[in-house]
Design a protein around this motif. Structure first.
Motif: not given
Length: 449
Positions: A140-148, A150-152, A198-203
């Protein structure tokens, strides 16, 4: 010693020179001139324990600790000796060094929930490798990161979500989604809007607020129910929340996790760790899936940095480092909050976060976040020999350091109170500091460069 305006003369000269040679005058945005008052040390010459000395000879108790990369204190003797012992034998070879396997074994023993690890130099490399691995595993191509949080990463997949997105293709920006921390429904909505994409969620496991009871476990299950990987960024929480990472403290098993910062006590070393099922795709043994170019860094396994990491991890394993961080952070928080109450400033200055990783908020007369008041508080504590872009303690902070800091903050709060009455501009020397993620420089910032 309380520095005066003239005491930063060498820093001012070096700053002008550096800005001609280096975009922004330094190599990390968080260390830039725009993040500090005009009356601030511009260049740190040396550090030991929890103290640093600038190029003008001013001494400060420090609470930035190398952007949280120095958990044991600057130039910790055991860590320095380990690096020195490794260096005479060379630091980089054509084939792997035995220390690579030894360090990997020690790291995996300490973390406990990962089965394989690959070392690199900074957090951005580790998190970006995690995203590539997740995409390869899921297709999959999409990923999601936590908007709250500040830096990844410095890479396009994350910076495209910030205001400083110049130079990043729109097609790349569209591939990264965001969700809110401690809000399981926001993640559910993403999966509903992008089914099978979605491939992954990162937080981060936590930042200023702890996760709600069961949140991380539920988010992990949500990822797995939707065929995505659950990735924890432990750059800050690792080696602070718990020696085995926040994943140990909160009892959650990530598919992949990323460590760095305090892992080498300031030496450049970071790690991507995870379950064998995923990590093996970057190896040589599998034939069932395409190969993943997972991290191939020339300097990722420099022997002196790995030796420093092993010494650092040994100290975390054998000494009460994390307990000390909590104890001293609690002492610092309680003392500052008492001073805030006595000064009648509870609505305007707040101490935030876990004791092992404190921050503070500065608010104006209308109780709104204020860069000007934050800058004033920095300015006045710097005047009193304390450098505190955050309130992050180290293993080197002793009771006397904490008590002196509380005294300095108390005195600075007196000035803060006056500024609320007659205007911050009457007490602040020069311009306020600025946020890093801004689309354009102000004329003041441009003049600095």
């Amino acid at each position: 010693m309380i520095p005066n305006v003239q005491s930063f003369r060498t820093s001012e000269r070096l700053s002008r020179h550096a800005h001609r040679l280096i975009p922004g005058g330094c190599h990390t945005y968080a260390k830039g001139d725009d993040q500090y008052p005009l009356l601030a040390p511009g260049f740190i010459e040396r550090g030991f324990g929890c103290r640093v000395w600038d190029v003008d000879g001013n001494e400060f108790i420090e609470y930035g600790m190398g952007n949280r990369a120095v958990g044991l204190g600057h130039a910790h003797p055991e860590v320095v000796r380990a690096a020195q012992r490794a260096l005479p034998n060379g630091c980089n070879f054509t084939r792997p060094s035995p220390i690579e396997a030894a360090c990997a074994e020690q790291f995996l023993r300490l973390i406990g929930r990962a089965e394989m690890v690959k070392f690199c130099k900074d957090g951005s490399d580790a998190t970006s490798a995690a995203m590539r691995l997740a995409r390869a595993y899921t297709g999959r191509d999409r990923i999601a990161c936590c908007a709250d949080h500040p830096f990844f990463s410095t890479d396009d997949w994350f910076i495209g979500t910030t205001a400083m997105d110049a130079g990043i293709p729109e097609a790349v920006k569209a591939l990264t989604l965001t969700f809110r921390y401690n809000d399981l429904q926001s993640a559910r909505t993403l999966f509903a809007l992008h089914p099978g994409k979605i491939a992954a969620l990162i937080l981060e496991p936590a930042r200023l607020d702890d996760p709600k009871e069961g949140y991380l476990q539920a988010l992990r299950q949500l990822c797995h129910d939707n065929g995505a990987l659950f990735v924890l960024d432990e750059m800050i929480t690792g080696f602070r929340w718990h020696a085995g990472g926040a994943q140990q403290l909160y009892d959650v098993d990530p598919d992949l996790s990323c460590f760095g910062k305090a892992m080498g006590n300031g030496f450049a070393v970071s790690a991507l760790a995870g379950k064998r099922e995923f990590m093996r795709l970057g190896g040589l043994d599998h034939t069932d899936r395409p190969r993943v170019f997972l991290l191939s860094t020339t300097h990722g396994a420099e022997t002196h940095a790995l030796a420093a990491a092993m010494a650092t991890m040994h100290i975390y394993e054998s000494e009460p480092v994390v307990e000390h961080l909590y104890r001293q952070g609690l002492r610092l928080r309680d003392g500052i909050e008492d001073a805030i109450r006595r000064r009648g400033l509870a609505d305007h200055v707040k101490v935030l976060g876990r004791p092992c990783n404190l921050a503070y908020a500065a608010l104006d007369g209308e109780c709104r976040p204020s860069q000007a008041f934050r800058t004033l508080l920095l300015q006045e504590t710097i005047r009193r020999g304390v450098l505190m872009p955050s309130l992050v303690v180290s293993y080197a902070h002793r009771d006397r350091d904490i008590d002196r800091t509380i005294e300095a903050v108390d005195e600075a709060l007196e000035i803060y109170g006056r500024a609320l009455e007659d205007g911050v501009e009457h007490h602040l020397v020069g311009r306020p500091s600025q946020i890093v993620y801004r689309r354009y420089n102000t004329p003041t910032a441009q003049a600095a460069e």
